[in-house]
Design a protein around this motif. Structure first.
Motif, PDB file in Angstrom:
ATOM      1  N   ALA A  78     -28.802  88.244 120.554  1.00  0.00           N
ATOM      2  CA  ALA A  78     -27.540  88.341 119.782  1.00  0.00           C
ATOM      3  C   ALA A  78     -27.452  87.332 118.852  1.00  0.00           C
ATOM      4  O   ALA A  78     -27.505  86.182 119.312  1.00  0.00           O
ATOM      5  N   VAL A  79     -27.197  87.701 117.623  1.00  0.00           N
ATOM      6  CA  VAL A  79     -27.024  86.689 116.435  1.00  0.00           C
ATOM      7  C   VAL A  79     -25.860  87.085 115.419  1.00  0.00           C
ATOM      8  O   VAL A  79     -25.501  88.231 115.563  1.00  0.00           O
ATOM      9  N   MET A  80     -25.352  86.149 114.848  1.00  0.00           N
ATOM     10  CA  MET A  80     -24.454  86.713 113.523  1.00  0.00           C
ATOM     11  C   MET A  80     -25.246  87.407 112.755  1.00  0.00           C
ATOM     12  O   MET A  80     -26.280  87.105 112.092  1.00  0.00           O
ATOM     13  N   ALA A  81     -24.881  88.492 112.126  1.00  0.00           N
ATOM     14  CA  ALA A  81     -25.484  89.144 111.170  1.00  0.00           C
ATOM     15  C   ALA A  81     -25.604  88.511 109.823  1.00  0.00           C
ATOM     16  O   ALA A  81     -24.432  87.681 109.801  1.00  0.00           O
ATOM     17  N   ASN A  82     -26.563  88.985 109.027  1.00  0.00           N
ATOM     18  CA  ASN A  82     -26.584  88.258 107.568  1.00  0.00           C
ATOM     19  C   ASN A  82     -26.787  86.762 107.673  1.00  0.00           C
ATOM     20  O   ASN A  82     -26.301  86.306 106.718  1.00  0.00           O
ATOM     21  N   THR A  83     -27.515  86.177 108.480  1.00  0.00           N
ATOM     22  CA  THR A  83     -27.748  84.635 108.798  1.00  0.00           C
ATOM     23  C   THR A  83     -29.186  84.385 108.680  1.00  0.00           C
ATOM     24  O   THR A  83     -30.026  85.223 108.750  1.00  0.00           O
ATOM     25  N   PRO A  84     -29.602  83.335 108.417  1.00  0.00           N
ATOM     26  CA  PRO A  84     -30.956  83.028 108.353  1.00  0.00           C
ATOM     27  C   PRO A  84     -31.602  83.201 109.705  1.00  0.00           C
ATOM     28  O   PRO A  84     -32.876  83.770 109.544  1.00  0.00           O
ATOM     29  N   THR A  85     -30.899  83.185 110.851  1.00  0.00           N
ATOM     30  CA  THR A  85     -31.597  83.343 112.267  1.00  0.00           C
ATOM     31  C   THR A  85     -32.021  85.125 112.324  1.00  0.00           C
ATOM     32  O   THR A  85     -33.075  85.249 112.630  1.00  0.00           O
ATOM     33  N   HIS A  86     -30.810  85.565 111.716  1.00  0.00           N
ATOM     34  CA  HIS A  86     -31.118  87.061 112.028  1.00  0.00           C
ATOM     35  C   HIS A  86     -32.362  87.704 110.849  1.00  0.00           C
ATOM     36  O   HIS A  86     -32.965  88.540 111.196  1.00  0.00           O
ATOM     37  N   THR A  87     -32.333  86.937 109.791  1.00  0.00           N
ATOM     38  CA  THR A  87     -33.493  87.360 108.946  1.00  0.00           C
ATOM     39  C   THR A  87     -34.769  86.959 109.492  1.00  0.00           C
ATOM     40  O   THR A  87     -35.697  87.732 109.556  1.00  0.00           O
ATOM     41  N   LYS A  88     -34.800  85.890 110.035  1.00  0.00           N
ATOM     42  CA  LYS A  88     -36.065  85.344 110.695  1.00  0.00           C
ATOM     43  C   LYS A  88     -36.586  86.422 111.964  1.00  0.00           C
ATOM     44  O   LYS A  88     -37.741  86.735 111.985  1.00  0.00           O
ATOM     45  N   LEU A  89     -35.787  86.667 112.698  1.00  0.00           N
ATOM     46  CA  LEU A  89     -35.993  87.533 113.673  1.00  0.00           C
ATOM     47  C   LEU A  89     -36.423  88.779 113.152  1.00  0.00           C
ATOM     48  O   LEU A  89     -37.337  89.451 113.775  1.00  0.00           O
ATOM     49  N   ALA A  90     -35.587  89.333 112.082  1.00  0.00           N
ATOM     50  CA  ALA A  90     -36.149  90.890 111.647  1.00  0.00           C
ATOM     51  C   ALA A  90     -37.380  90.634 111.121  1.00  0.00           C
ATOM     52  O   ALA A  90     -38.196  91.536 111.371  1.00  0.00           O
ATOM     53  N   ASP A  91     -37.754  89.509 110.194  1.00  0.00           N
ATOM     54  CA  ASP A  91     -38.952  89.482 109.685  1.00  0.00           C
ATOM     55  C   ASP A  91     -40.090  89.294 110.737  1.00  0.00           C
ATOM     56  O   ASP A  91     -41.216  89.557 110.455  1.00  0.00           O
ATOM     57  N   ALA A  92     -39.680  88.735 111.791  1.00  0.00           N
ATOM     58  CA  ALA A  92     -40.749  88.539 112.740  1.00  0.00           C
ATOM     59  C   ALA A  92     -41.154  89.717 113.648  1.00  0.00           C
ATOM     60  O   ALA A  92     -42.042  89.508 114.313  1.00  0.00           O
TER      61      ALA A  92
END
Length: 148
Positions: A78-92
């Motif tokens: 669980a992460v906050m949407a549209n954040t760098p963490t979200h982007t990194k997880l999705a890209d990974a």
């Protein structure tokens, strides 16, 4: 008829990361969550009703909470949407990401769970309170009486 409270406990494993937090919880980490759900209502008093004497069948409560919360969040991140963490997880390539419109703190999660459960309870049954343990010694509580 007397008002009776019923409580059911649910367990799930979930990771989260708190974007921008100034402590250790900014790093992705996991918890063994325990969600305690307490409902309140009057037992059914219709003679011949198959659930005579019940406020709600525990199985019916499981059929609400499991698909909407446990199955959704168990072994997810669980992460906050549209954040760098979200982007990194999705890209990974992570595919069990719960991108939420809020920081996934215990406090925000319990409020979110209350809204989900309340919207799906049958007539004449109300949510009394929730308790969400993030660890064995740390938890948040939500009471309907505090949120009217």
């Amino acid at each position: 008829m007397p008002k009776i409270r019923l409580t059911k406990e649910f367990r799930f494993e979930m990771a989260h990361a708190l974007e921008g937090y100034d402590g250790l919880c900014r790093h992705m980490h996991g918890h063994s969550y325990i969600l305690t759900v307490t409902i309140i209502g009057e037992p059914i008093d219709v003679p011949g009703h198959p659930k005579l004497g019940m406020v709600m069948d525990f199985g019916d409560l499981k059929r609400i909470v499991n698909p909407l919360i446990v199955d959704r969040f168990d072994h997810a991140v669980a992460v906050m949407a549209n954040t760098p963490t979200h982007t990194k997880l999705a890209d990974a390539g992570f595919n069990r990401i719960e991108a939420l419109p809020f920081q996934p703190t215990c406090e925000n999660m319990i409020h979110y769970f209350a809204d989900i459960i309340m919207a799906n309870l049958p007539d004449k049954v109300t949510l009394h309170h929730l308790k969400l343990n993030e660890t064995a010694t740390s938890y948040a509580e939500w009471y309907a009486s505090d949120n009217q």
